[in-house]
Design a protein around this motif. Structure first.
Motif, short mmCIF file in Angstrom:
data_model
loop_
_atom_site.label_atom_id
_atom_site.label_comp_id
_atom_site.label_asym_id
_atom_site.label_seq_id
_atom_site.Cartn_x
_atom_site.Cartn_y
_atom_site.Cartn_z
N GLY A 6 -50.19 18.85 8.05
CA GLY A 6 -50.21 17.45 7.62
C GLY A 6 -51.32 17.21 6.63
N GLY A 7 -52.32 16.44 7.04
CA GLY A 7 -53.43 16.15 6.14
C GLY A 7 -54.53 15.43 6.88
N GLY A 8 -55.54 15.01 6.15
CA GLY A 8 -56.61 14.24 6.76
C GLY A 8 -56.11 12.89 7.25
N ASP A 9 -56.84 12.30 8.19
CA ASP A 9 -56.37 11.04 8.77
C ASP A 9 -56.28 9.95 7.70
N GLY A 10 -57.25 9.91 6.76
CA GLY A 10 -57.21 8.91 5.71
C GLY A 10 -56.03 9.09 4.78
N GLN A 11 -55.77 10.34 4.38
CA GLN A 11 -54.65 10.61 3.48
C GLN A 11 -53.31 10.30 4.17
N ALA A 209 -51.30 3.63 10.93
CA ALA A 209 -50.69 4.19 9.73
C ALA A 209 -50.85 5.70 9.65
N ALA A 210 -51.94 6.26 10.19
CA ALA A 210 -52.13 7.70 10.12
C ALA A 210 -51.05 8.44 10.90
N LEU A 211 -50.63 7.88 12.03
CA LEU A 211 -49.56 8.50 12.81
C LEU A 211 -48.24 8.46 12.04
N VAL A 212 -47.99 7.34 11.39
CA VAL A 212 -46.78 7.22 10.57
C VAL A 212 -46.80 8.23 9.44
N GLY A 213 -47.95 8.35 8.77
CA GLY A 213 -48.07 9.31 7.68
C GLY A 213 -47.88 10.75 8.14
N GLY A 214 -48.40 11.08 9.32
CA GLY A 214 -48.18 12.42 9.87
C GLY A 214 -46.70 12.69 10.12
N ALA A 215 -45.99 11.69 10.64
CA ALA A 215 -44.54 11.83 10.87
C ALA A 215 -43.80 11.98 9.54
N MET A 216 -44.27 11.29 8.51
CA MET A 216 -43.64 11.43 7.19
C MET A 216 -43.81 12.84 6.65
N CYS A 217 -45.01 13.42 6.84
CA CYS A 217 -45.23 14.82 6.41
C CYS A 217 -44.24 15.75 7.10
N ALA A 218 -44.04 15.53 8.39
CA ALA A 218 -43.10 16.38 9.14
C ALA A 218 -41.68 16.20 8.64
N ALA A 219 -41.29 14.94 8.37
CA ALA A 219 -39.92 14.68 7.92
C ALA A 219 -39.65 15.34 6.57
N LEU A 220 -40.65 15.33 5.67
CA LEU A 220 -40.46 16.00 4.39
C LEU A 220 -40.38 17.50 4.55
N ALA A 221 -41.25 18.07 5.38
CA ALA A 221 -41.25 19.52 5.58
C ALA A 221 -39.93 20.00 6.18
N LEU A 222 -39.31 19.16 7.00
CA LEU A 222 -38.02 19.52 7.61
C LEU A 222 -36.84 19.24 6.70
N GLY A 223 -37.11 18.67 5.52
CA GLY A 223 -36.04 18.42 4.57
C GLY A 223 -35.23 17.17 4.84
N ILE A 224 -35.74 16.29 5.71
CA ILE A 224 -35.00 15.06 6.02
C ILE A 224 -35.03 14.10 4.83
N ASN A 227 -38.61 13.32 -0.93
CA ASN A 227 -39.92 12.99 -1.48
C ASN A 227 -40.57 11.90 -0.64
N PHE A 228 -41.86 11.67 -0.90
CA PHE A 228 -42.61 10.69 -0.11
C PHE A 228 -42.14 9.26 -0.35
N GLN A 229 -41.65 8.96 -1.55
CA GLN A 229 -41.19 7.60 -1.82
C GLN A 229 -40.02 7.24 -0.91
N GLN A 230 -39.06 8.16 -0.78
CA GLN A 230 -37.92 7.88 0.10
C GLN A 230 -38.35 7.86 1.55
N ALA A 231 -39.31 8.71 1.91
CA ALA A 231 -39.82 8.69 3.29
C ALA A 231 -40.53 7.36 3.56
N ALA A 232 -41.31 6.89 2.59
CA ALA A 232 -42.00 5.60 2.76
C ALA A 232 -41.01 4.47 2.89
N ASP A 233 -39.95 4.50 2.10
CA ASP A 233 -38.93 3.45 2.20
C ASP A 233 -38.32 3.40 3.60
#
Length: 274
Positions: A6-11, A209-224, A227-233
């Motif tokens: 994933g990444g740092g908590d702030g990112q 928000a950090a938990l949400v961002g971590g889940a977004m990283c996982a969703a992108l890595a799994l190909g769901i 890109n991050f824009q669609q994950a954010a949407d």
């Protein structure tokens, strides 16, 4: 079970607030406050107090600064001087912090010329002073408890405003501010943020928000999502725009400059030095 970096908590919090496009800025109001702006390329602060680091968004960067104490200052006041609110909260199943904000709302904007410095444990940005401590300046016999509580809330927002202005001074656009963290839960304080920042703000519906961002990283890595824009949407839901009130924003503009001048005066003259 896939193991995904994933990444740092702030990112991650930035991504989880939907800060994935230029001009977007997160203000994560917690124990301290993280202020983070999205960058498409590295941008450096000439004063060398704001960090520039890689974002979790592929190929992107972020600029960030932190207060050293925000919610922790309000918690200190609640624990040391908020017995009435804590008792009422216990009796009515309300939040003591919300009751403190209610009490603060009884005082006018500007808290009758009170300035509160929430710098209890020093500052790292936009100026560096590890010796800085808190201060309440301008007390008169006419002040009431509501004025002091409002001054604390305003002081926290004023310090954040200083950080936002420092980011903007580097040429980084500050077009959309999203509030996250526990300090974004109260509507009255959110309006105060907008008035003091003199910029529109929106809250993210999931303050963690950090938990949400971590889940977004996982969703992108799994190909769901591609890109991050669609994950954010898909992941990030925001509240309506909170516009600054013009008259209050004008008043707070003057108060902000007094805040900066007072902190600078005390810091430059060694008033914080033990």
């Amino acid at each position: 079970t896939p193991i995904i970096a994933g990444g740092g908590d702030g990112q991650c919090a930035g991504a989880g607030s939907g800060i994935v496009t230029p001009g977007s800025v997160m203000v994560n109001v917690g124990t301290a406050t993280g202020v983070q702006a999205f960058l498409t390329e590295p941008t450096f602060d000439p004063a060398q107090t704001l960090n520039c680091a890689a974002h979790v968004v592929t190929g992107a960067w972020e600029m960030e600064g932190h207060t050293q104490a925000s919610g922790s200052v309000l918690r200190w006041f609640r624990d040391e001087f908020g017995d009435a609110e804590q008792i009422l909260a216990h009796q009515t199943n309300q939040d003591a912090f919300d009751l403190l904000v209610d009490r603060a709302s009884e005082a006018p904007p500007g808290s009758q010329n009170l300035i509160f410095l929430p710098t209890f444990v020093g500052t790292t940005a936009p100026v560096v002073d590890p010796t800085a401590s808190g201060a309440l300046i301008g007390l008169k016999l006419s002040h009431r408890r509501s004025h002091v509580i409002r001054a604390i809330l305003e002081g926290i927002s004023l310090e954040i405003r200083w950080m936002l202005d420092a980011i903007a001074s580097t040429g980084v656009p500050v077009a959309e501010i999203r509030l996250a963290g526990g300090g974004s839960k109260n509507p009255a304080w959110n309006q105060m943020h907008a008035d003091i920042f003199n910029r529109p703000v929106r809250t993210v519906q999931n303050q963690d928000a950090a938990l949400v961002g971590g889940a977004m990283c996982a969703a992108l890595a799994l190909g769901i999502y591609p890109n991050f824009q669609q994950a954010a949407d898909a992941f990030v839901s925001v509240g309506p725009v909170i516009e600054p009130h013009p008259e209050r924003a004008l008043n707070y503009e003057q108060i902000f400059h007094r805040y900066v001048d007072l902190f600078t005066l005390l810091s430059d003259h060694g008033a914080f030095t033990p």
